[in-house]
Design a protein around this motif. Structure first.
Motif, short mmCIF file in Angstrom:
data_model
loop_
_atom_site.label_atom_id
_atom_site.label_comp_id
_atom_site.label_asym_id
_atom_site.label_seq_id
_atom_site.Cartn_x
_atom_site.Cartn_y
_atom_site.Cartn_z
N PRO A 28 0.82 -1.21 0.00
CA PRO A 28 0.00 0.00 0.00
C PRO A 28 0.85 1.26 0.00
O PRO A 28 1.98 1.26 0.49
N ARG A 29 0.33 2.31 -0.58
CA ARG A 29 0.99 3.62 -0.63
C ARG A 29 0.78 4.33 0.69
O ARG A 29 -0.35 4.63 1.06
N LEU A 30 1.85 4.57 1.45
CA LEU A 30 1.76 5.24 2.75
C LEU A 30 2.12 6.71 2.58
O LEU A 30 3.24 7.03 2.16
N ILE A 31 1.19 7.60 2.90
CA ILE A 31 1.39 9.03 2.77
C ILE A 31 1.32 9.64 4.16
O ILE A 31 0.27 9.63 4.81
N ASP A 32 2.44 10.16 4.63
CA ASP A 32 2.55 10.78 5.96
C ASP A 32 2.36 12.28 5.79
O ASP A 32 3.15 12.94 5.11
N VAL A 33 1.32 12.84 6.41
CA VAL A 33 0.97 14.25 6.21
C VAL A 33 1.49 15.16 7.31
O VAL A 33 1.12 16.33 7.37
N VAL A 50 4.11 14.00 2.55
CA VAL A 50 3.37 15.01 1.80
C VAL A 50 2.70 15.88 2.87
O VAL A 50 1.59 15.56 3.33
N PRO A 51 3.37 16.94 3.34
CA PRO A 51 2.83 17.75 4.44
C PRO A 51 1.41 18.24 4.15
O PRO A 51 1.08 18.57 3.00
N LEU A 52 0.60 18.27 5.19
CA LEU A 52 -0.81 18.63 5.04
C LEU A 52 -1.00 19.99 4.37
O LEU A 52 -1.87 20.12 3.49
N ASP A 53 -0.22 20.99 4.73
CA ASP A 53 -0.40 22.31 4.11
C ASP A 53 -0.11 22.25 2.61
O ASP A 53 -0.81 22.84 1.80
N LEU A 54 0.91 21.49 2.21
CA LEU A 54 1.25 21.34 0.79
C LEU A 54 0.15 20.53 0.08
O LEU A 54 -0.26 20.86 -1.02
N LEU A 55 -0.34 19.50 0.75
CA LEU A 55 -1.39 18.66 0.17
C LEU A 55 -2.65 19.48 -0.08
O LEU A 55 -3.26 19.37 -1.14
N ARG A 56 -3.04 20.30 0.88
CA ARG A 56 -4.25 21.12 0.71
C ARG A 56 -4.08 22.09 -0.47
O ARG A 56 -5.00 22.28 -1.24
N LYS A 57 -2.92 22.70 -0.55
CA LYS A 57 -2.68 23.73 -1.56
C LYS A 57 -2.57 23.13 -2.96
O LYS A 57 -2.99 23.74 -3.94
N HIS A 58 -2.02 21.92 -3.08
CA HIS A 58 -1.75 21.31 -4.39
C HIS A 58 -2.46 19.97 -4.57
O HIS A 58 -1.95 19.09 -5.25
N ARG A 59 -3.63 19.81 -3.97
CA ARG A 59 -4.32 18.51 -4.01
C ARG A 59 -4.62 18.05 -5.43
O ARG A 59 -4.55 16.86 -5.72
N LEU A 72 -3.24 7.08 4.71
CA LEU A 72 -2.82 8.38 5.23
C LEU A 72 -2.42 8.24 6.69
O LEU A 72 -3.13 7.64 7.49
N VAL A 73 -1.28 8.83 7.02
CA VAL A 73 -0.70 8.71 8.36
C VAL A 73 -0.36 10.10 8.88
O VAL A 73 0.12 10.95 8.13
N CYS A 74 -0.59 10.33 10.17
CA CYS A 74 -0.09 11.53 10.86
C CYS A 74 0.28 11.10 12.27
O CYS A 74 0.54 9.92 12.50
N ARG A 75 0.30 12.01 13.19
CA ARG A 75 0.69 11.65 14.54
C ARG A 75 -0.37 10.80 15.23
O ARG A 75 -0.08 9.77 15.81
N THR A 76 -1.64 11.27 15.19
CA THR A 76 -2.71 10.56 15.89
C THR A 76 -3.91 10.22 15.01
O THR A 76 -4.78 9.49 15.43
N GLY A 77 -3.99 10.79 13.83
CA GLY A 77 -5.10 10.54 12.93
C GLY A 77 -5.88 11.78 12.53
O GLY A 77 -6.57 11.77 11.51
N ALA A 78 -5.79 12.86 13.29
CA ALA A 78 -6.58 14.07 13.01
C ALA A 78 -6.17 14.72 11.69
O ALA A 78 -7.02 15.03 10.85
N ARG A 79 -4.88 14.94 11.49
CA ARG A 79 -4.43 15.57 10.24
C ARG A 79 -4.65 14.65 9.05
O ARG A 79 -4.94 15.10 7.94
#
Length: 197
Positions: A28-33, A50-59, A72-79
């Motif tokens: 699976p493709r793991l994307i850490d935001v 793929v940082p969340l701010d960059l992802l939002r801007k260039h989705r 999609l992965v982040c620290r706890t799941g919120a982002r």
């Protein structure tokens, strides 16, 4: 996040993801935001930042490089849930969020790549917010109107909890401490394209 969004977001637990990583071909493709700094400190092997701010801007530009079914992965799941919503709005489907994020992954003693330790973004927010509240209360003893600053921070934290977004966190994510070597669109696209080759 409304009830419809919560129902739409698909989740995967650590054990299921670990199994999928060993049996699926391709894996699976793991994307850490998280921020590049957080990613550099610790991440799941094989994941791409793929940082969340960059992802939002260039989705829209990222949509073709991420593909449906990304994890999609982040620290706890919120982002990661916020990233899922942004990508779903851009037309990507079947995205999954790792329940508990990297915190749950590490708690399960799953393998990680560790780099230079850094404070997580949420911890930075707690430090800044707590320090401003403490300072405004202490200074407010001598200059009472300064105490209102504590109320403003409290209101901001309340709004952050209700909307599942954090303006202070978004601002802190832009600091050099939280930036890493691959925080620009071209580098992220090149890394994602390299995975497909």
């Amino acid at each position: 996040m409304n009830t419809h969004d919560a129902a739409r977001t698909a989740h995967i637990d650590v054990a299921s993801l670990r199994e999928l990583m060993t049996v699926a071909s391709p894996p699976p493709r793991l994307i850490d935001v998280r921020t590049p700094g957080e990613f550099e400190a610790v991440h799941i092997p094989g994941s791409r930042n793929v940082p969340l701010d960059l992802l939002r801007k260039h989705r829209d530009e990222l949509r073709g490089h991420l593909g449906a079914g990304a994890m999609l992965v982040c620290r706890t799941g919120a982002r990661a849930r916020q990233a899922e919503q942004a990508l779903a709005a851009a037309g990507l489907a079947n995205l999954r969020v790792l329940d508990g994020g990297i915190v749950a992954w590490q708690a399960a003693q799953a393998p990680v790549r560790a780099g230079r330790p850094r404070w997580a973004l949420e911890r930075q927010v707690r430090l800044i917010a707590g320090s401003v509240v403490l300072a405004s209360v202490l200074v407010g003893m001598a200059v009472p109107p300064v105490t209102w600053l504590a109320a403003v921070i409290g209101a901001g934290l309340t709004i952050a909890a209700l909307t599942d977004t954090c303006l202070m966190g978004m601002l802190l994510a832009r600091l050099p401490y939280n930036r890493g070597p691959r925080a620009d669109l071209e580098s992220v696209l090149a890394a994602l394209a390299g995975d497909r080759a």
